[in-house]
Design a protein around this motif. Structure first.
Motif, PDB file in Angstrom:
ATOM      1  N   LYS A   1      -4.592  -3.398 -54.477  1.00  0.00           N
ATOM      2  CA  LYS A   1      -5.044  -4.014 -53.222  1.00  0.00           C
ATOM      3  C   LYS A   1      -3.862  -4.394 -52.321  1.00  0.00           C
ATOM      4  O   LYS A   1      -3.798  -5.471 -51.755  1.00  0.00           O
ATOM      5  CB  LYS A   1      -5.939  -5.214 -53.512  1.00  0.00           C
ATOM      6  CG  LYS A   1      -7.217  -4.806 -54.244  1.00  0.00           C
ATOM      7  CD  LYS A   1      -8.106  -5.983 -54.545  1.00  0.00           C
ATOM      8  CE  LYS A   1      -9.375  -5.545 -55.217  1.00  0.00           C
ATOM      9  NZ  LYS A   1      -9.271  -5.214 -56.617  1.00  0.00           N
ATOM     10  N   GLY A   2      -2.912  -3.463 -52.209  1.00  0.00           N
ATOM     11  CA  GLY A   2      -1.780  -3.638 -51.306  1.00  0.00           C
ATOM     12  C   GLY A   2      -0.648  -4.490 -51.838  1.00  0.00           C
ATOM     13  O   GLY A   2       0.363  -4.653 -51.171  1.00  0.00           O
ATOM     14  N   GLU A   3      -0.783  -5.016 -53.051  1.00  0.00           N
ATOM     15  CA  GLU A   3       0.244  -5.895 -53.616  1.00  0.00           C
ATOM     16  C   GLU A   3       0.956  -5.211 -54.774  1.00  0.00           C
ATOM     17  O   GLU A   3       0.323  -4.594 -55.633  1.00  0.00           O
ATOM     18  CB  GLU A   3      -0.385  -7.203 -54.111  1.00  0.00           C
ATOM     19  CG  GLU A   3      -1.033  -8.037 -53.032  1.00  0.00           C
ATOM     20  CD  GLU A   3      -0.042  -8.574 -52.014  1.00  0.00           C
ATOM     21  OE1 GLU A   3       1.077  -8.960 -52.418  1.00  0.00           O
ATOM     22  OE2 GLU A   3      -0.378  -8.596 -50.821  1.00  0.00           O
ATOM     23  N   PHE A   4       2.276  -5.379 -54.825  1.00  0.00           N
ATOM     24  CA  PHE A   4       3.064  -4.841 -55.930  1.00  0.00           C
ATOM     25  C   PHE A   4       2.773  -5.646 -57.194  1.00  0.00           C
ATOM     26  O   PHE A   4       2.829  -6.873 -57.186  1.00  0.00           O
ATOM     27  CB  PHE A   4       4.554  -4.920 -55.574  1.00  0.00           C
ATOM     28  CG  PHE A   4       5.460  -4.475 -56.679  1.00  0.00           C
ATOM     29  CD1 PHE A   4       5.390  -3.188 -57.178  1.00  0.00           C
ATOM     30  CD2 PHE A   4       6.387  -5.347 -57.214  1.00  0.00           C
ATOM     31  CE1 PHE A   4       6.232  -2.775 -58.195  1.00  0.00           C
ATOM     32  CE2 PHE A   4       7.244  -4.946 -58.228  1.00  0.00           C
ATOM     33  CZ  PHE A   4       7.169  -3.656 -58.728  1.00  0.00           C
TER      34      PHE A   4
ATOM     35  N   GLU B   1      13.098   0.770 -52.613  1.00  0.00           N
ATOM     36  CA  GLU B   1      13.474  -0.133 -51.528  1.00  0.00           C
ATOM     37  C   GLU B   1      12.252  -0.898 -51.014  1.00  0.00           C
ATOM     38  O   GLU B   1      12.342  -2.082 -50.714  1.00  0.00           O
ATOM     39  CB  GLU B   1      14.134   0.659 -50.398  1.00  0.00           C
ATOM     40  CG  GLU B   1      15.449   1.277 -50.818  1.00  0.00           C
ATOM     41  CD  GLU B   1      15.949   2.346 -49.867  1.00  0.00           C
ATOM     42  OE1 GLU B   1      15.343   2.555 -48.789  1.00  0.00           O
ATOM     43  OE2 GLU B   1      16.953   2.991 -50.223  1.00  0.00           O
ATOM     44  N   TYR B   2      11.112  -0.211 -50.937  1.00  0.00           N
ATOM     45  CA  TYR B   2       9.875  -0.820 -50.444  1.00  0.00           C
ATOM     46  C   TYR B   2       9.492  -2.036 -51.289  1.00  0.00           C
ATOM     47  O   TYR B   2       9.101  -3.070 -50.767  1.00  0.00           O
ATOM     48  CB  TYR B   2       8.766   0.238 -50.478  1.00  0.00           C
ATOM     49  CG  TYR B   2       7.428  -0.204 -49.940  1.00  0.00           C
ATOM     50  CD1 TYR B   2       7.144  -0.105 -48.582  1.00  0.00           C
ATOM     51  CD2 TYR B   2       6.437  -0.695 -50.783  1.00  0.00           C
ATOM     52  CE1 TYR B   2       5.904  -0.479 -48.076  1.00  0.00           C
ATOM     53  CE2 TYR B   2       5.195  -1.073 -50.287  1.00  0.00           C
ATOM     54  CZ  TYR B   2       4.935  -0.970 -48.934  1.00  0.00           C
ATOM     55  OH  TYR B   2       3.712  -1.347 -48.443  1.00  0.00           O
ATOM     56  N   SER B   3       9.615  -1.893 -52.606  1.00  0.00           N
ATOM     57  CA  SER B   3       9.209  -2.962 -53.517  1.00  0.00           C
ATOM     58  C   SER B   3      10.357  -3.868 -53.926  1.00  0.00           C
ATOM     59  O   SER B   3      10.129  -4.924 -54.510  1.00  0.00           O
ATOM     60  CB  SER B   3       8.626  -2.354 -54.787  1.00  0.00           C
ATOM     61  OG  SER B   3       9.628  -1.587 -55.454  1.00  0.00           O
TER      62      SER B   3
ATOM     63  N   ILE C   1       4.745   5.319 -47.413  1.00  0.00           N
ATOM     64  CA  ILE C   1       4.486   4.486 -48.596  1.00  0.00           C
ATOM     65  C   ILE C   1       3.488   3.390 -48.259  1.00  0.00           C
ATOM     66  O   ILE C   1       2.539   3.147 -49.009  1.00  0.00           O
ATOM     67  CB  ILE C   1       5.805   3.895 -49.148  1.00  0.00           C
ATOM     68  CG1 ILE C   1       6.679   5.009 -49.732  1.00  0.00           C
ATOM     69  CG2 ILE C   1       5.526   2.809 -50.183  1.00  0.00           C
ATOM     70  CD1 ILE C   1       8.100   4.599 -50.042  1.00  0.00           C
ATOM     71  N   ASP C   2       3.677   2.751 -47.132  1.00  0.00           N
ATOM     72  CA  ASP C   2       2.789   1.668 -46.710  1.00  0.00           C
ATOM     73  C   ASP C   2       1.351   2.162 -46.583  1.00  0.00           C
ATOM     74  O   ASP C   2       0.407   1.492 -47.013  1.00  0.00           O
ATOM     75  CB  ASP C   2       3.291   1.087 -45.381  1.00  0.00           C
ATOM     76  CG  ASP C   2       2.783  -0.313 -45.126  1.00  0.00           C
ATOM     77  OD1 ASP C   2       2.932  -1.180 -46.012  1.00  0.00           O
ATOM     78  OD2 ASP C   2       2.241  -0.549 -44.029  1.00  0.00           O
TER      79      ASP C   2
END
Length: 104
Positions: free
Chosen positions: A77-80, A64-66, A8-9
């Motif tokens: 750009k990598g941000e939720f 879970e990631y977010s 995911i990352d």
């Protein structure tokens, strides 16, 4: 970091705009995902999608990631950024247009 979190990352950090959704851009599998795609299409910027229905580890792992319980989920750009309701609010306010780098 677990294998699914690493996957995911890599997706989040490897794409300027990525939408984790149910279905595909051509065939969304829920109304919220369909709305999210319509918003992104309106801007005409390149984006990637990840069909969480094709990978149960990603489907659970993205929540879970977010620390966000629902799908779709937009990352810029990598941000939720949020789900389709937040996308709609930001679309209506004009905030999402500048965030995704859409032309004026």
């Amino acid at each position: 970091m677990s294998d699914v979190n690493e996957r995911i990352d890599a997706l989040v950090k490897g794409n300027d705009v990525v939408l984790f959704m149910k279905g595909t851009a051509l065939f969304p599998q829920c109304g919220f995902s369909s709305r999210a795609i319509a918003i992104l299409e309106h801007f005409g910027v390149p984006y990637e999608t990840v069909d969480v229905l094709q990978d149960q580890e990603i489907r659970q792992g993205i929540k879970e990631y977010s620390d966000w319980p629902t799908i779709p989920q937009l990352y810029v750009k990598g941000e939720f950024v949020g789900g389709s309701d937040i996308m709609m609010e930001m679309f209506e306010s004009g905030e999402l247009k500048s965030l995704v780098g859409a032309p004026a």
